[in-house]
Structures are given as C-alpha cells and as structure tokens.
Write an enzyme that holds these catalytic residues in place. Structure first.
Site, PDB file in Angstrom:
ATOM      1  N   SER A 632       3.498  33.871  -4.268  1.00 29.70           N
ATOM      2  CA  SER A 632       3.238  32.972  -5.388  1.00 29.70           C
ATOM      3  C   SER A 632       4.340  31.909  -5.435  1.00 29.70           C
ATOM      4  O   SER A 632       4.464  31.146  -4.472  1.00 29.70           O
ATOM      5  CB  SER A 632       3.119  33.764  -6.691  1.00 29.70           C
ATOM      6  OG  SER A 632       2.500  32.998  -7.692  1.00 29.70           O
ATOM      7  N   ASP A 707      -8.806  33.585  -4.594  1.00 25.35           N
ATOM      8  CA  ASP A 707      -7.730  33.419  -5.575  1.00 25.35           C
ATOM      9  C   ASP A 707      -8.145  32.412  -6.642  1.00 25.35           C
ATOM     10  O   ASP A 707      -8.466  31.264  -6.339  1.00 25.35           O
ATOM     11  CB  ASP A 707      -6.457  32.950  -4.862  1.00 25.35           C
ATOM     12  CG  ASP A 707      -5.203  33.148  -5.695  1.00 25.35           C
ATOM     13  OD1 ASP A 707      -5.298  33.080  -6.931  1.00 25.35           O
ATOM     14  OD2 ASP A 707      -4.127  33.351  -5.103  1.00 25.35           O
ATOM     15  N   HIS A 739      -5.417  36.685  -6.390  1.00 31.70           N
ATOM     16  CA  HIS A 739      -3.973  36.504  -6.242  1.00 31.70           C
ATOM     17  C   HIS A 739      -3.273  37.825  -5.933  1.00 31.70           C
ATOM     18  O   HIS A 739      -2.161  37.835  -5.424  1.00 31.70           O
ATOM     19  CB  HIS A 739      -3.407  35.890  -7.524  1.00 31.70           C
ATOM     20  CG  HIS A 739      -2.097  35.206  -7.351  1.00 31.70           C
ATOM     21  ND1 HIS A 739      -1.892  34.201  -6.428  1.00 31.70           N
ATOM     22  CD2 HIS A 739      -0.901  35.376  -7.983  1.00 31.70           C
ATOM     23  CE1 HIS A 739      -0.641  33.780  -6.506  1.00 31.70           C
ATOM     24  NE2 HIS A 739      -0.024  34.478  -7.423  1.00 31.70           N
TER      25      HIS A 739
END
Length: 767
Positions: A632, A707, A739
């Site tokens: 991330s 995602d 994610h």
C-alpha cells in the site's frame, strides 16, 4: 459491579476450556523451521484471539467472539453465565449461517472495516434488557436469547446492513435497498426514508470516505430515549465513476464504482432528524456559521460530517470538518428544528507556527453527565485531553494532560468517582502504550500508570467505568487479555495465552528471536526508532536484510508489542529483518508528522535511506544485499526509494502501490497533499510515475486485480510506463483479490513468490 467482577474472576479461573498455562514459557529443545505455509495455517500461531469482549447490560454474562482452532478466521459467539459458572457457545456460526454469498455492499463495507478476511460472526449487540443478542450473519439478522432459542428476524435475498437495536431495546433498524428500515423486535420492519429516489441516493449509510478514512461506519444514530433518529442522506450524483474491472480467475466483473478521487467532487452528505416511523423529519443545518477563511462560501455543502453524537442530556452534536481538514466545528443541533450553533472550534496544530498541517480526527471524546465535554486535541503539539464546560457557554477549556507524549485512546470514565482512563505513550518510551487513570478534580496530581512496563497495552471498559478489559503483548509474548479492577489489579485472565504446552507457537519457541531496538538520526537530528531481528549468524559472515517499511502518515511500525510470526519466518530463512519509523508516523507529536505535508515521497524516503546507510555500516550486514518491501503506502515507498537512489538497494518489492495520488480518494490524499487543482506541482513531485524509468534495480510488483481501495489502474499505469520504456521488472498479479491478498493458500504463495524473486537476484544468505 465489584461482586460481578469477583464472580467472573472465579468462574473464568475454574471454567475456561483453555489448557493450563504457565507464567514462564518453557523452551523446547529444538525448533523446526517456521514456513510461510505454517504462518498462514490454522490454528493461528498468535494463539486465541478473542474479539468484542462485552459484559451484558445486567452484568450476568461475559461475551466474546472466539475463533476456531480449525479455522482461525471463523468466529462464533461465546458467553459465560456468571450464575452457573459455565461457558457455552451462544451462536454457532456454521450451524446457524446459510453460507449465502454476501452482497457487494456488505463486502465493500467489510473491506472498509478491515474485516473482509473474517467469517462467521463479526459483530453483535446486546439487547438493553440483557436477555438477548442481535447477531448479523450471512446477510440476515438473528436474535439469540439466553435460553438457547434463536429467532430469525430477517430472511431476504438482500443484505441487512448496519443493524442496530434501539437503546431501549424495543426496535430493530437496518439498511436495505439504500433505505433505512425500522420495526419492533420480532415484528415486521418497514422503510422510513423516501422511496423512488435516484440510485445515487443512499439513506443510513456512511459514504465511502467516511468508512475508509474517517473511521466512521455509522450512517444513522438513535436518540437515547428511542424517540428520534438522525439519518444520513448521501447523494453521490456528482461523484466520479471509476470503472473497476474486478478481474477474477473465471471471468471479469465490471463495477461502476463511485469513487471520489483527489480534486474531484465528494458526495453531498445531509442529516435529517426524524421519528422512528419517518414522520416529523427536519433537516440539520450544516451550512450556517461557516468561517469563509476555511470553508468554501460558493459551495457550503463541500464539507465532511466527521462525527454525530447524542449527549446524555438528549442534546445532539455534529462535528463538521472543512474540505482542507484544517478546521473543525462542533455544532449543537436543536433536534426539533435542525437549527445549529457552534460550541467548539478546532484549528490545525500547525497554525500557531505558521506551518501547514491537518486535523487528525479522533474518537477520544465524551459528553459527561454534568454537561461538560472531555475532548482530545493536538493543539499544543501532542495529543492530549481538555475539558470544556457548558456552564460558560463552551468559551473556555482546561487542559487535563500535557507533556511530550501522546494520549492514544479514551478507555472509559467512571463519572461517579470522577476518574478518567486512557491509553498513552510516555516521555520515557514511544514504543510502549500503557493504561493510565486520573481524577478530574486533580488531573496532574493524580495521573498514574496502572499497567506494568515491558508490554504495550490496549483497553476497553464498560459504560460505567467499573471494569477494565486489557490486552497486552510484548516482543516475546503474543497478545494476552484479562479483566482488571479500576486500579489495574488483574482479576483473572480471559486468555493468558502463555506459549507452553499445546500453544500453536510452542514448537517454534526455541527458535524465536528477540528483537533489538535503537535509534538513528534523521537529517534534522530527529531520532528515528528502528527494530531488528537477527538470524543465527556465524562469525565473519555477512547477512542479507529484509527491510520492511510502511512510511506513510499514521501507522507506527516499531513498537515493543508482539509482531507476529511472519517476521520470524523470514529470519528463519537466514535474513535480518529490519523496520524503521520515519518522520510522518504516529505517536511522536505534530512536528514529527508535519514533514509529509504536501510532500509525500520526500522526507520519509530520505529517512529510510538513512536506515539503509546505517545497515551498510554494520559488519554483519552484506551491504550489497539489502532488499526493501512494502504494501500500500509501503508499496509506493518502494517505488520512490528505488527511483531516488538507484543502486542503494539490492531489490524492491512493491505491493498494491499508489502510483499517482490523483487516483486516491479525497479525504486521505487532500488531508496531507492539498487539492491537486490548487497545488498540482506537489502531486507531480509526489507521483511515482514520472521517474519510474529511473528504476534500475530488480523490482517485483504485486497487486490484487479486484482492488477497490488502491484501484488496479495504479499498477496498470506503472506497468505500461515500464514496458513502453523497456525497463525490466517482474510482477505477480492476483485475480479476484482486493487490497488484502492473504489466506491459507494465497498468503504462502505471495511470500514464496517474494523469496523466489530475491533468490533469483542473488539476495540470499551466506553459505
């Protein structure tokens, strides 16, 4: 309550089904290597992990969600009957559940709440009379009574989102088909918000950025006396559409997702106060009293509704934040008319110094029975408590805590005794959090720590501030939980979780590596905390480093709490595991976070570089074998680090990275970076795309192809740029995963792929 606690202590001590655990772990003679397959398998190596521990309103039961030994991600509801001194499963999620696939709305809500990987029961609510529990399961609602009977309250193809029992317990409410429904418990519910509106209108649901970034999941709020409900109306008409192709293993689903990217329109959020049958609806005035220096006079709807609360005296309060997140108003609302007045105003903590900063939203506040407000603020540079008094028209406040340390949570308040309980760091260490208490009559003179050093703690409390439920862990001890008195005295373990006997981690204990901690200076002299785990090393040999980072504003990665088994499995492969908290991470105060303001990809990249140079100077580190990894924001950091310093790192792994901040959402991105329409140069400099072709070191890109948070376009744009420039890189994409790319099979695949990549590029331990 004290007698209840004593009974709980006795029965837990004698009746828990967990094995008897010793206070001091006993080392096994030898430890097998810890594989990634075992790390992600069941039972979880951290041991049992109870969630949502609660005392029933009448004090008769202690309840919790307990995960199964054969399925670490599936939770059932358990209760302890204090009268009979027996534990029993109140709701078996497998027997009661239908196994029906959740709606897309509920899946997305679970993603926002970070519980998408859990199964079974993920939440529950006690009825106010203490005779039953509301349980959402597989999209429907059930009322489980303590006599063992279960009543199914809903049975539909859709999903009942955001279910609640009213405070008095007479009604149940939920969201279905974008409308709020209310009905008597056990009776028929009906919608109380308008029909026939556009599909872009939702009632009773928090909008995307509230769920994802503001930690506000509620979209409606019952008054304490059950007579009124505040309901959010969300209009997403102006929100841009991201055509998200959720690429799966056997096909692709295309979702037109309303996603407010930085610099674009947000949803319009309105609040209405109404009766439980939908009548007598009035609109809350959120547009008045806006200071033109902070709000947009041309668009008074361009705001954030941060928090909504009913105070004990029945008054309604709303926290309103300007779009730039540099200002916050606490509004008092007249529920009868919707009229508002400003009672508290908060400006960002950098204003006094003339530097850019933002307001960190908090749930660390409480309206007290005497009409005063316990309030958390960073106005003096560190997060501390203040008290506003209604008697003076909220014009003045008293600072209750102070110092170069940070209050991290409000645990509870015993108003009868005037005691406040909180979690905080200390001036001695930002790496441990403890539970503290103080007397409102003498906050500084009575301030004291009530948990023991050597651990980092979290805590919750019952509504009257009589019982503490404390969790703690250390670098060598997985999370433990216990009930404690208000003085911190441990009454009984809920989960002692000592690593002995049949504990899942016991076979690996002999190989467990205790971390080392230290600091290095940033370029401005600020000490940066690091943590290192070393493998068994031979004299004269140099070892590769797995340098893990997050880097973004918020999460603190270096603590003295339990870090889990994943790092240990990397160490078992012969790698040094290293983490460093750069400027921008939490719990060090405003000045430590501020360097990232409108400058992502700058100070934090340089701080991580300082960590790499520190490692290269150690005689047991192979300076040519330092690999960096992040997910991330950490994936973004990997890219920026490789771009900034070609040749410094041996390889980089970038998981689910943001590559252009214009692709990420408004509330998060603009909080730190400003509006791209106003500061495009800041966004250009922060982007990982313009200098992607500078990447000369081995790169592995990983991304889930469904995602919905860091949308796949972030990866596809990077892939295109690298391919078009003939820049070599490798990638591992996961069809159907969002994610979170994890699970009993996928987790090991991710990590085995990472280490095959490192081995292929020579980032390996010495022979």
């Amino acid at each position: 309550m004290r007698s209840v606690l004593a009974a709980v202590a006795l029965c837990l001590t004698t009746c828990l089904t967990a094995p008897v655990l010793a206070e001091t772990p006993i080392m096994a003679e030898a430890a097998p290597a810890l594989t990634f397959e075992r790390v992600f398998a069941s039972p979880g190596l951290d041991g049992p992990a109870p969630r949502q521990v609660k005392l029933s309103p009448d004090g008769r039961f202690l309840t919790l969600l307990r995960n199964r030994a054969d399925d670490r991600d599936r939770y059932d509801l358990w209760g302890y009957d204090i009268a009979t001194r027996e534990w029993r499963m109140l709701v078996d999620s497998e027997k009661l559940g239908s196994g029906r696939e959740l709606s897309e709305d509920e899946k997305m809500q679970r993603e926002r709440a970070r519980v998408a990987g859990l199964k079974g029961i993920i939440s529950y609510q006690w009825a106010s009379d203490g005779k039953g529990v509301l349980v959402p399961l597989d999209g429907d609602l059930f009322l489980a009574r303590l006599d063992g009977s279960v009543t199914q309250l809903t049975d539909t193809e859709g999903t009942e989102l955001n279910p609640k029992l009213s405070p008095k317990g007479a009604s149940v409410s939920f969201v279905r088909d974008r409308r709020l429904w209310v009905g008597p418990v056990g009776g028929e519910a009906r919608p109380i918000t308008p029909a026939g509106e556009a599909e872009t209108i939702r009632w009773g649901e928090a909008e995307f950025v509230a769920q994802e970034e503001m930690h506000r999941t509620a979209g409606y709020w019952w008054s304490p006396d059950d007579t009124r409900i505040v309901v959010q109306r969300t209009d997403e008409t102006g929100v841009g559409i991201v055509t998200r192709a959720a690429i799966g293993a056997k096909g692709t689903k295309v979702f037109d997702q309303r996603y407010p990217a930085a610099g674009t329109d947000n949803a319009i959020v309105e609040l209405f106060v109404m009766n439980p049958d939908g009548t007598n609806s009035v609109k809350v005035d959120l547009a008045s009293h806006q200071d033109a220096a902070y709000y947009n006079p041309q668009n008074p709807n361009d705001i954030y509704v941060a928090r909504v609360d009913w105070a004990p005296d029945g008054r309604l309060y709303v926290q309103r934040q300007n779009r730039a997140q540099t200002w916050l108003d606490m509004l008092r609302v007249d529920p009868a008319t919707g009229a508002t007045e400003v009672v508290v105003q908060e400006e960002h903590a950098g204003a006094a110094k003339g530097v850019g900063y933002w307001i960190n939203l908090s749930d660390n506040y409480k309206f007290l029975a005497d009409g005063s407000l316990l309030w958390w603020s960073e106005r003096d540079g560190f997060g501390h408590f203040y008290r506003y008094r209604a008697q003076d028209g909220w014009a003045s406040y008293q600072q209750l805590t102070s110092g170069n340390w940070v209050v991290t949570g409000l645990v509870g308040v015993d108003e009868a005794a005037g005691l406040v309980f909180l979690t905080a760091t200390s001036e001695e260490s930002a790496l441990e959090q403890h539970v503290y208490s103080f007397d409102l009559a003498d906050p500084r003179g009575s301030f004291k720590r009530i948990t023991e050093p050597g651990f980092t703690h979290g805590a919750t409390m019952d509504s009257r501030g009589q019982a503490l439920f404390i969790t703690r862990s250390s670098a060598n001890q997985p999370p433990q939980s216990y009930l404690a008195s208000p003085t911190g005295e441990r009454l009984t373990w809920v989960e002692e979780n000592a690593v002995t006997g049949s504990h899942p981690y016991a076979p690996f204990l002999a190989g467990h590596t205790a971390p080392e901690f230290g600091t290095i200076p940033a370029e401005d002299g600020t000490p940066l905390h690091w943590m290192m785990l070393k493998p068994k090393m031979k004299k004269g040999k140099r070892y590769p480093v797995f340098f893990s980072h997050y880097g973004g504003p918020g999460p603190q990665m270096v603590t003295k709490g339990w870090g889990g088994a994943l790092a240990q499995s990397i160490v078992d492969k012969g790698y040094i595991y290293f983490v460093l908290d750069n400027r921008g991470s939490a719990n060090r105060g405003v000045d430590f976070e501020q360097p990232l303001y409108r400058a992502m990809g700058s100070a934090e990249v340089r701080d991580q570089k300082a960590g790499a140079l520190f490692l290269k100077g150690l005689d047991f580190v192979d300076p040519a074998k330092i690999a960096i990894y992040g997910w991330s924001y950490g994936g973004y950091m990997t890219l920026k680090q490789l771009e900034a310093d070609p040749g410094l790192y041996a390889a980089g792994i970038s998981g689910a990275p943001v590559t252009r901040w214009e692709l990420y959402d408004t509330h998060y991105t603009e909080r730190y970076m400003g509006d791209p329409r106003e500061v495009p140069q800041a966004y250009e400099k922060a982007s990982a795309i313009p200098e992607a072709t500078k990447i000369a070191d081995p790169l592995l890109l990983i991304h889930g192809m469904a995602d919905d948070n860091v949308v796949f376009e972030n990866a596809s744009e990077l892939i295109s740029v690298l391919q078009e420039s003939n820049t070599p890189f490798e990638m591992m994409l996961y069809p159907g995963y969002t994610h979170r790319v994890s699970g009993p099979k996928i987790g090991p695949h991710v990590w085995n792929s990472i280490f095959r990549f490192l081995e292929a590029h020579g980032v390996t331990p010495p022979e």
